[in-house]
Design a protein around this motif. Structure first.
Motif: not given
Lengths: 530, 161, 274
Positions: A27-34
């Motif tokens: 998923n492209r967006k998940a790492p930022f939020y994590i």
């Protein structure tokens, strides 16, 4: 859970970075939020730790794997480390949320790896601050360094060469530190800091311990870019991407100074450092050379980020010189300056990020007319600049005040003179930028009305596009005389609010300097120093 | 033979100094980037040599316990599995018991070399490998950008371009 | 620069040689390093952890926190090489295929692929001649190397070995396959996504085991907390905990070695390596 806080501060970022690295493939967006959530949890834990340490007045000790010191590794959170932990996690968190668009554009298919390395860098610094074991510090130093090299290496086209230079010098520094720990081990047989502090007073005449001190200190001086060995810093910080520079520049040198304070005060006890060896004259001389060199080189720069890097070299000179003055005012000033300088550097590099977003390049001459276009941003930038110069009531004034008092008390008038000289040069530097940003538009040419329409259509854009030089925007400020209303175009709110928050923090830190020194720093300095 | 025993007593340490200086010279003075990286690796290897030579003891063997004590360990494991049914309280007593009974094969610290430097150096070797990997990746990027790995040629390109 | 370098290292070298005068003799049994802390490890490893290999017990239990970060360092190097080098591969317009049974090379244009693609292997325009001896020998050896690597990981408690050594051997076996044949064949069998996820998983096993001990109530990485979970007493739980983290380490090291090799040998493009 609260008894496990010292472990949580570092475990949560570590686990989150692993999850982010794996999630980036799906998923492209998940790492930022994590990454953001992990840094937030870490920040809250460090604030709770600081509150606990200040309330009870006793250092918290946490034994990893259940073994007591010196058999196992212990974490020791006292006043000094708790304060630096708060600084590290705060800077990392604010920088990441303030630079969200830059992350999305510059690291297109590699979000997982980038966010993982970002959080690993923070975890390495947090671990370095909290540890009570000399060898564990080396391992965490290497984690922070390696992730730093990777984050810096992906920037402009000159970045790989500058990073390779940084890698060579950083490895020399870290290996010298490791050699120093080896000398300590061969002389005493222990690696735990508190244990060493009890053994060293009985071995003061040993040349092995003397050499261990010298070479540990040399390794750390290389890593904090003091004058003769500063060659890696300007290239590395100015060629890197905005978000990496905003993370690494405020933190690396300051945490290295914290390590120097830690090993000089806790490991080699103050009686040994200031009593037996007494390096005050040499170290203050090196610091003075660093301050003068940094300030004068900053004058010669045309590039904004390069100028900031040379200012950092001068600031490192303040802290090293202040610490080695050897009296309570000087050491308090140096430790207070760790906090203040981290905040000031964060504010300035975030401002640099906004300028690059606005003008597309890094030259100081492109900052024309920005006071008219972005008044809020420039207000924040003015506050940060005044803080670097040292104007009350911003925080920069108070740390300089402590440093100057300490210098006068120790009789090091050359150091005091260098501090005042550097403040004047900083004033010249920043007033030059104020002048360009305030007054220049009067000399620029007029553009036709359709340029202004082009500006209007850009109003809703939120994606960073550094390749486009929006010259129309710069010059249209001058059209205000002819066409009426000035179009105020601030950066988007996710970029602006964290930046203004940090600038207001500079004021708050200044107003509360007294209570910081009395409640935290006073207890961080052992009683051996007068 | 005083000189000889003096040399034997310190030769290991002199060897590490010489190796470290060779590595440092390559890192500072060589022009080619890959030679600098090799120098950095030699420099780190010298530190590993230094630490490992701290741990040596005359007449001692590798730090893996001998078979005699190993039987003590197996007996301990059997006792432990047995006592698991009876609760962990007894395990401590069983442990002390088993070790005391294996007293003839008591573990003497003098028989085994110091394990701690070996542990520390496992970590240092891994760190060295990681640094080498990142340095080579960066050198590859430099080569892609400038077409050469010699530092003076790169500086010339930077000055002109 | 060279003269400055020579002067610097001569001064440094002489300084270092001078400062070795105060060292304890090499091999001295009574030196501080041998008497202060390490006798505790040697004498108490069996009753604390039931592991005869003292280096493993110190590495993974007493100083297990350091080892966790050491594994993270390796992971950082893998991530760094990926971040710095990886560029997406552009597909070329035509491709070359070789028919395995006969050795005939064909060139295919456009978007078509040869039917029966399990007998066709793709080769690059600068392809290496097919070498029967090397290929066959390596394919024989790789199985034994992997078996030995698993032995090394499993026997870390009783003989020299452990997670790092076994992981490097496993990684070397896949790299051997890539060197002896084609990089693309190796990537087809052990892809980059697999390597990346396995490396994070390996470190996650290590940190996760420690965090599990944290949630049960003991300190971080205190494996004796896993005793009730594993059904053994506290001391054997430490021994089993060491084995679990060694497996995690081996997984991480293997995956990172392969990942770094893929990125370095092909300069990030991952289409044709050494």
């Amino acid at each position: 859970m609260t008894s496990n806080l010292p472990a949580l501060v570092i475990i949560v970022p570590l686990l989150a970075s692993l999850v982010a690295a794996g999630a980036g493939w799906f998923n492209r967006k998940a790492p930022f939020y994590i990454a953001v959530i992990a840094l937030l949890i870490s920040f809250i834990s460090s604030v709770l730790l600081l509150a606990q340490v200040v309330a009870t007045g006793v250092a918290i000790e946490y034994q990893m794997a259940g073994w007591p010191a010196p058999v196992g590794i212990v974490y020791v959170i006292d006043h000094l480390s708790a304060m630096v932990l708060v600084v590290i996690t705060f800077v990392a968190f604010v920088n990441l949320i303030g630079n969200r668009q830059a992350v999305e554009t510059e690291f297109k298919n590699k979000e997982g790896a980038f966010n993982a390395l970002y959080v690993l860098f923070t975890a390495g610094l947090v671990g370095m601050t909290a540890t009570g074991d000399a060898f564990n510090l080396y391992v965490l130093l290497e984690i922070a360094s390696l992730s730093g090299y990777a984050l810096i290496g992906l920037g402009s086209s000159r970045a790989p060469l500058a990073t390779l230079n940084y890698l060579f010098l950083g490895t020399i520094g870290a290996t010298f530190y490791l050699l120093g720990v080896g000398y300590l081990y061969i002389a005493t047989g222990s690696l735990n800091m508190a244990d060493l502090a009890t053994i060293i007073p009985s071995m003061m005449n040993s040349s092995t311990i003397l050499f261990a001190f010298i070479i540990c200190l040399t390794g750390l001086l290389v890593k904090m870019a003091i004058f003769p060995v500063h060659g890696w810093l300007p290239g590395a910080y100015s060629e890197s991407s905005t978000v990496s520079a905003g993370l690494i520049a405020p933190l690396t040198t300051k945490v290295t100074i914290y390590i120097m304070v830690r090993i000089c005060l806790t490991l080699f006890t103050p009686e040994y450092t200031f009593g037996y060896i007494d390096p005050t004259d040499i170290m203050v001389a090196i610091a003075v050379a660093s301050i003068i060199f940094g300030s004068l080189s900053a004058l010669a720069q045309k590039d904004f980020k390069r100028m900031l890097s040379y200012i950092i070299i001068a600031e490192v000179g303040y802290m090293v010189g202040g610490f080695f003055l050897g009296n309570r005012m000087g050491v308090s000033g140096a430790i207070l300056h760790i906090v203040n300088d981290a905040a000031m550097t964060l504010a300035l590099f975030m401002a640099a990020g906004i300028f690059i977003w606005k003008t597309g390049d890094e030259k100081q001459s492109s900052l024309k007319g920005l006071y008219a276009k972005m008044p809020f941003t420039m207000a924040g930038f003015t506050l940060a600049a005044l803080s670097v110069v040292g104007v009350p009531p911003t925080c920069g004034f108070f740390s300089k005040w402590y440093l100057i008092s300490g210098g006068i008390a120790a009789g090091q008038y050359l150091f005091v003179g260098a501090l005042i000289f550097s403040s004047l040069i900083n004033a010249v530097l920043f007033f030059r930028i104020f002048e360009i940003a305030l007054f220049e538009p009067f000399k620029s040419h007029h553009h036709a009305g359709d340029e202004e329409d082009k500006v209007e259509s850009h109003h809703g854009e939120t994606i960073v596009d550094p390749g486009v030089i929006e010259s129309a925007q710069q010059y249209s400020g001058s059209d205000s005389h002819d066409h009426g209303a000035i179009v105020i175009k601030e950066p988007p709110l996710p970029m602006l609010v964290p930046f203004l928050g940090v600038c207001v923090l500079l004021l708050i830190l200044g107003l509360y300097s007294g209570s910081i020194v009395n409640n935290i720093i006073h207890f961080a300095i052992p009683a051996g120093i007068i | 033979m005083e000189l000889f025993s003096f040399i034997v007593a310190k030769a290991d340490y002199w060897a590490y100094v010489i190796l470290m200086m060779v590595g440092l010279y390559a890192l500072i003075a060589k022009n080619n980037l890959v030679k600098k990286i090799v120098g950095m690796t030699i420099f780190q290897t010298a530190i590993i040599l230094f630490y490992v030579s701290i741990g040596y003891k005359k007449g001692a063997t590798i730090p893996i316990l001998h078979h005699g004590s190993d039987h003590g360990g197996e007996a301990l494991a059997a006792h432990g599995a047995h006592a698991a049914a009876h609760g962990t309280q007894e395990v401590a007593e069983q442990a002390a018991h088993a070790v005391a009974h294996a007293g003839e094969a008591a573990v003497k610290a003098m028989d085994y070399i110091n394990p701690l430097p070996h542990v520390l150096m496992l970590t240092a070797i891994v760190v060295g490998v990681a640094t080498l990997g990142v340095a080579l990746a960066l050198a590859m990027k430099v080569y892609k950008e400038y077409g050469t790995l010699e530092e003076d040629e790169i500086n010339q390109q930077l000055r002109n371009g | 620069m060279k003269i400055l370098g020579k002067i610097t290292i001569t001064i440094c070298g002489l300084l270092l040689l001078f400062f070795t005068s105060d060292f304890p003799d090499w091999g001295d049994v009574n030196s501080p390093a041998s008497t202060h802390l390490s006798p505790y490890f040697i004498e108490h490893t069996i009753e604390d952890t039931a592991v005869p290999n003292i280096v493993t017990s110190v590495l993974a239990d007493y100083r297990g926190y350091d080892t966790m970060f050491e594994t993270t360092v390796i992971l950082t190097a893998g991530l760094a090489c990926f971040l710095l080098l990886r560029i997406p591969r552009k597909d070329s317009i035509h491709r070359y295929y070789r028919h395995e049974p006969t050795g005939v090379t064909i060139r295919v244009e456009g978007d078509r692929y040869p039917k029966g693609s399990n007998v066709f292997t793709r080769i690059d325009s600068s392809w290496v001649p097919y070498d029967l001896i090397i290929n066959f020998t390596c394919r024989l050896l790789i199985h034994f190397i992997q078996l030995f690597a698993l032995y090394v990981v499993a026997h870390g408690h009783h003989s020299p070995g452990g997670g790092f050594q076994g992981g490097v051997l496993l990684g070397a076996s896949v790299i051997l396959f890539a060197i002896s044949g084609n990089l693309r064949a190796a990537i087809k069998r052990f892809g980059e996504k697999t390597a990346a996820i396995l490396s994070s998983t390996g470190v996650f096993i290590y940190a996760g085991a420690g965090a599990l001990c944290l949630f049960i109530g003991e300190q971080f990485l205190n494996y004796s907390a896993l005793g009730p979970l594993l059904g053994t007493d506290r001391i054997m739980a430490r021994s089993h905990g060491i084995l679990i983290v060694e497996i995690g380490v081996a997984m991480a090291v293997m995956a990172v070695m392969i990942w770094i090799y893929y990125n370095l040998s092909s300069a990030g493009k991952q289409d044709e390596g050494l």
